[in-house]
Design an enzyme around this catalytic site. Sequence first.
Site, PDB file in Angstrom:
ATOM      1  N   GLU A  63      -9.725   6.280   3.018  1.00 26.02           N
ATOM      2  CA  GLU A  63     -10.578   5.246   3.597  1.00 26.02           C
ATOM      3  C   GLU A  63      -9.708   4.022   3.786  1.00 26.02           C
ATOM      4  O   GLU A  63      -8.681   3.879   3.149  1.00 26.02           O
ATOM      5  CB  GLU A  63     -11.742   4.927   2.666  1.00 26.02           C
TER       6      GLU A  63
ATOM      7  N   SER B 119       1.644  -9.774  -0.975  1.00 26.94           N
ATOM      8  CA  SER B 119       1.252  -8.365  -0.897  1.00 26.94           C
ATOM      9  C   SER B 119       1.446  -7.739   0.471  1.00 26.94           C
ATOM     10  O   SER B 119       1.632  -6.531   0.581  1.00 26.94           O
ATOM     11  CB  SER B 119      -0.215  -8.227  -1.323  1.00 26.94           C
TER      12      SER B 119
ATOM     13  N   LYS C 219       0.812  -1.224   0.000  1.00 25.03           N
ATOM     14  CA  LYS C 219       0.000   0.000   0.000  1.00 25.03           C
ATOM     15  C   LYS C 219       0.845   1.273   0.000  1.00 25.03           C
ATOM     16  O   LYS C 219       0.448   2.298  -0.541  1.00 25.03           O
ATOM     17  CB  LYS C 219      -0.938   0.004   1.208  1.00 25.03           C
TER      18      LYS C 219
END
Lengths: 401, 263
Positions: A111, A378, A89
């Site tokens: 968010e 990830s 991220k």
Amino acid sequence: MTTDTAVGRFGRYGGRYVPETLVPALLELEEAYAKAQKDASFGEEVTRVLREYVGRPTTLTPAHRLTEAWGGAQVWLKREDLAHTGAHKINNTVGQVLLARRMGKKRIIAETGAGQHGVATATACALFGLPCEVFMGALDVERQALNVFRMRALGAVVRPVESGSRTLKDAMNEAMRVWVSQVQDTYYVIGSAAGPHPYPTIVRDFQSVIGREIRAQTLATIGRLPDAIIACVGGGSNAIGALHPFIPDTAVRLVGVEAAGHGLESGQHGASLTLGTEGVLHGSRSLVLQDEHGQIQEAHSISAGLDYPGVGPELAHLAKTGRMEVRTATDDDALAAFYEVARTEGILPALETSHAFAAARSLARDMGKGKHLVINCSGRGDKDVATISARGVPPATGVKS
Amino acid sequence: MSAELDKAFARAKARGEGALVAYAMAGDPDLPRSVDVFAAMVEGGADVLEIGVAFSDPIADGPVIQAASERALKAGATLRRVLDEVVPEVRRRCPETPLVIMTYVNVVMAMGEERYAKLARERGIVGTILPDLPPEESAGIRAAFDKEGVDLVPLCAPTTPPARAEAIARDARGFVYCVSVAGVTGMRAELPPDLSQRLDLVKRAASVPVVAGFGISNAETARPLVAHADGVVVGSALVKAAHADGPAAAKQLCADIKRGLKR
């Protein structure tokens, strides 16, 4: 082959379905991003921060014991879990927060579902000195206490959202509502390759560093491109980042894995590519889980990051055109894969990533020996330990008690 | 533009009043009782009815209408049922009042835009407002609506630059819905000072009536706008009144706002 068919469109999908109040802000963002892309110094700054701060390039780890256990393709792990904050991220939030600063925005909102994007946004805001508010479904606030603490420790304000299903989709609704009210000086950092144009493109571009590194690393280690790449898909930012640079390489199989939750037939899952129908959610046309009346259905997954009833429009296009193969893994499959990876490779993968591992086993076997499979790892599983340990831990392996 | 809408705005104008476009949520608290709310609003003086059709993820709405959506969905409100059960009954009880649907694009897409337009016209709907469908995305849906004579009413926002606002106004069907505040639906203590200028600009470019909406909740907030707009939209305040005290309260509030709309 390119997936862009018109500005902001990926085949039938994409677009900009938002209140008129937001359209000028999206046009401004589109223009600012186009300018930034043409400005070499912007790209250099993103690359520098990714190198010096995030820890890129992340390694490509040969998974010797998994390869042996599965008895098929040679397995490689793209280690986004080793990036700062523990997931992919951060690639996107560093890029977007730098873009926001360049646009002169005074505050950042975001968010988050599992909290990884919230933590990554809070981190980038701390690094560049911008105030940050993160909207998070009240249910996710309860489920992801560690990440809520991390965001607060980093100086962000966490705003629990009580409406709807109290999960990611409601957090996204609320962030959009707040953005409509404060659009002049506020930048909204979207974390998935979803939302209105230009977000799916921006997020994909910042995350494509993953796929570009996989390309360079496989060329260096095996002397050619991999035969397949597999990644989990919620909104799809890690998947599109890992897969996008390989779209023109048709010999490389691209595989996305969705959450089958309690099973596809149970109605409780997050498999919008597999069972979704065309619709508009959060500003773009894509595949969504909805009833016949167009009401969005609640998704379910053991992993908060895959618990989303939509998917990024580019992935919808890749799936519908057959360029990407779509598989699914249930909650139980993901849990089993979590322990298998932990005990075979010494890595605790995030529950999201565990879905990719769950589907990778059969893929590796189908591919067979002599082939190379890259699994996009990830994120790391620390944030999920409460969820996982609540179900009990299997006994230690190879130790006499 | 629909002759019905045209007449309704002309009637209000002839009486020396701005028009009141009154919004309520179909299916709140249930389908039959929401019909009573619509009828009461017309008795209170509403010139146009805006019939809200609930959507699970209403990003343009504030807390009052969000809560009403949740109640309506629980009560089983769907676009199909609203068209079959609410609209014909409202039409029967208020035959002179033009009816406009307000919902989100996904709800219309799920039914199919052509099927929706046909059914809407048959049931007596003259216009539709889709707050998450900006002009760039609206060509296909608007063509389908035009074919059936259902006006796709465009929105204009405080953030819309003047040239874009003029283009939206010039090209409008039905009326132009000028969003008064950058934000979601809901009551506001005061409206932005530059609102009258924006309304004037849109009014100059528009060939259809221009209404202001979002944040208008009583005679006081409505009064200064009649010099610059053909009418106002009131939503959250009416939804709140009807939810708290029933149809009579919504009727009373409509009458109060109508007093503020006298020129």
